[in-house]
Each structure stands twice: as structure tokens, then as C-alpha cells.
Design a protein around this motif. Structure first.
Motif: not given
Length: 392
Positions: A140-157
Motif C-alpha cells: 500500500l505504501s508503494f502504491r501511495t508513492d506511485l500516486a505521487k510520481v510525476q510524468t514528463r508532462k508534470g501530470q500524476a500517474l
């Protein structure tokens, strides 16, 4: 430190075990001899607690605490066994085994996708960890961190992308749990809710505006995209061998994804499309001007298959802007084909076959709201039914 105390002239133990305060009452009178006996016994209890040798029920078998701590210790032992599964490897080692076993089931493009997810997300996070030691909290912690990742366009996954990344982790954990006999931590972890696919088709007037405004070398490309409903990979991987101009048919049997030709994804996707005269004419004209020696119907100036990312970025979106239409992804050409067929009154079963759907269920669920006469929003069909005495 524990102590021996007195209540109602009876002695009782007061000590801490597993972070909890415990009081155990006795029937012993408050005498010096009894105090001495209980003090020695308390020292033994505390020594066993320190060395993890203490069993509550050995000293206080009738206590309510005995049952409670027995359950806690059972879970602790289960957890210890869980984290030390016999021969359980580190995730990185198991991932290599799992990938080699699974890749024969996957299309080349899917192999590339899974390899990318492992190398970019899962292995950096869990690679050095023993696979049986990964907990639900870790997941669950891993999934939460993925939700904070920014794409090259600055958008969230997107939720869909996060679910896609989590899938190989789930598959590996469940498979490893079965092989190495530990309890998989993937319990009651639901996939993130994915918003309904955005369907925003063009109307017929907008389609014609796009075709007329397209660069000369792409006019036929977009005629075929709009009036066959081919997916991007299907039209980019289309070869002349799949086209029968005499029968006015086109066979969809392969797809080009990430530069790799693969069979279509499902049995339903393998299909023969009946071509409208306009599409046939567009193919005839294109064949006269294209790289005729190349197997692919549509190629770039070097005679290589089209790269959908390049075409989208350099042709599609600038084209929409030039004709005054809002930006919509290229997949809307397929949605447009479906809604135009429905609006024309074609048989739903035939439309489903043209689209590569095995049933009409998805057809009505996704597209019917864009066709007023199908959804009966204007009441005209019912009015006509009544006017003709039930004979339509």
C-alpha cells in the motif's frame, strides 16, 4: 520493573508484558514469607520475559490474559514463519525466474511493457527484499508513492497506469506464496477505480472537416481510420496482403505496437471488415502514390511503418487545431466509426463484428447515448410506431 502489591490484604503481581500492564491477583495473605516467595517468582517471570522464554499460561493458566497473549504469540509465530519461508528468494531473483516463465505467454509488446515496469518501478523498490517478507503495508505504501510520481508532462500517474504497474507485483507475490508456502500479503487490496473511458466522437461534419484539412499525404490515412474503426496499432501494422480491393474487404490479423508486429490481442479482434466505396477508392488512390514495394499500407518518407507518437504529435493534434476543433486523442476515430454506424441504423450485431467485439453489450453501453434515436431521447421512434399502427 514489576512489583508485588497488596489489595484487601491479598498479594498480587503488577508487571508489564508485550507492552501491556498486567495485574494477577492471588489468594495469598499479606505476610513477609508470602511477599518473599512472590518477589522471587516475579524475578523469574521478568527474566523469562527478557529472554523471550515467558509463557503466560505456565504461570497464570486461568487468567484471561493467558488466552489473549496466547493469540498474540500465535500471530507473532505465524508472522515469523511468514517472513522466513523456507528457500524464499529475494524478489529480484524470483522476478527473473517468473519473467522467463511468463514471457512465452505474452506478446512481444507486452514483454517490453512488463520488463519496463519491473526495471523502473518494482525492482528498485523491492528487488533486494526477501519476497516472503513483503507486507501488505509495503504494498500500500508503494502504491501511495506511485500516486505521487510525476510524468514528463508534470501530470500524476493515472489510476489505470498505477493498476498496470501493480499487476506484476501481485502476480509474483501470489505465485511465490504458492511455491514457497507462505501467506500472500495481497489480501483485500482492490485495484484503484478507473474512470469510464472517455468517449468523445466527432460528428460527420467534423470528420469531413478533418479529412479536408489533413496534409495531402495523410488524407487517405484518416479516411481509412474514420471509416473502418481500426485501432492505431491495427492501421499502423496494416499490410497490402490484408487488403482485398476486389471483394471490398480488409482482414485485421496483426497489430504494430512499439515497433513490433504481433497477432491481434483477442480472437474477437481478428475480423474481416466490409469496406465502404469511399474507403476502397482511398486505398486505390493511396496504392498508386505510396511506396508500392513496401509491405505496409502506410509508411513514412523512409518507407518504414508509422510511429503513432510522431504522427499524433506532428500531424493529428496540429490538424485539429488548424480546423478549429478541440484536442481529442486519435482513438476517437474508432469511437466515431461506431457512432456513425449506429446513427445510420446498421444492425448492431454487424457493427460489433466490424469493431472486433464478440457481443453487442459493450456497443450499447459505450456508444448508445450518442445516438438520439437509439436512446429514444426525442420520442420520434415511438411517435412513428403509433402513427403507423404498430407497423414500422
Amino acid at each position: 520493573m514489576g512489583s508485588v502489591n497488596v489489595k484487601n490484604n491479598k498479594l498480587y503481581f503488577d508487571f508489564r508484558y508485550l507492552g501491556q500492564r498486567c495485574r494477577e491477583y492471588t489468594q495469598l495473605e499479606n505476610t513477609k514469607q508470602n511477599q518473599k516467595r512472590m518477589t522471587l517468582l516475579l524475578k523469574r517471570i521478568e527474566a523469562e520475559i527478557i529472554t523471550n522464554a515467558f509463557d503466560y499460561s505456565d504461570y497464570f493458566p486461568n487468567s484471561n490474559n493467558a488466552k489473549k497473549f496466547a493469540e498474540l504469540n500465535g500471530k507473532k509465530n505465524e508472522s515469523k514463519s511468514y517472513h522466513n519461508a523456507v528457500a524464499s528468494p529475494r524478489l529480484a531473483g524470483f522476478a527473473d525466474i517468473w519473467f522467463k516463465e511468463m514471457e512465452v505467454e505474452w506478446r512481444p509488446s507486452h514483454q517490453v511493457s512488463m520488463r519496463g515496469i519491473l526495471d523502473s518501478h518494482i525492482l528498485p523498490r523491492f528487488g533486494k527484499k526477501k519476497i516472503s517478507a513483503i507486507t501488505k503495508q509495503d504494498i500500500l505504501s508503494f502504491r501511495t508513492d506511485l500516486a505521487k510520481v510525476q510524468t514528463r508532462k508534470g501530470q500524476a500517474l493515472s489510476p489505470s497506469r498505477i493498476n498496470h504497474i501493480m499487476t506484476p507485483l501481485r502476480m509474483m507475490l501470489n505465485e511465490a506464496a504458492d511455491r514457497y508456502e507462505f501467506t500472500s500479503p495481497w489480501k483485500n487490496i482492490k485495484a484503484l477505480k478507473v474512470p469510464r473511458t472517455e468517449v468523445d466522437p466527432f460528428n460527420l461534419q467534423e470528420v469531413e472537416k478533418i479529412i479536408q484539412g489533413a496534409p495531402k499525404e495523410f488524407k487517405n490515412y484518416y479516411i481509412i481510420r474514420f471509416y473502418t474503426g481500426l485501432r492505431t496499432g491495427e492501421i499502423d501494422g496494416l499490410t497490402w496482403k490484408q487488403v482485398d480491393l476486389e471483394r471490398k474487404q480488409l482482414t485485421v490479423s496483426q497489430s504494430l505496437v512499439r515497433g513490433i508486429i504481433s497477432p491481434v490481442k483477442t480472437d474477437g479482434s481478428y475480423r474481416t471488415i466490409d469496406l465502404a466505396d469511399r474507403v476502397v477508392q482511398a486505398l486505390i488512390e493511396h496504392k498508386q502514390t505510396c511506396h508500392s514495394k513496401q509491405p505496409f499500407v502506410f509508411t513514412n518518407k523512409k518507407g518504414l511503418p508509422l510511429n503513432y507518437q510522431v504522427v499524433s504529435r506532428s500531424v493529428w493534434y496540429p490538424l485539429l487545431e488548424s480546423v478549429g476543433l478541440k484536442a481529442r486523442n486519435p482513438y476517437q476515430t474508432r469511437h466515431t466509426f461506431a457512432t456513425l454506424l449506429l446513427a445510420a441504423g446498421e444492425a448492431p450485431e454487424w457493427i460489433a463484428h466490424q469493431m472486433g467485439h464478440t457481443t453487442t453489450t459493450m456497443l450499447f453501453r459505450v456508444y448508445s447515448r450518442y445516438v438520439p434515436n437509439l436512446t429514444r431521447r426525442d420520442g420520434s421512434a415511438f411517435e412513428a410506431f403509433l402513427a403507423l399502427g404498430g407497423d414500422l
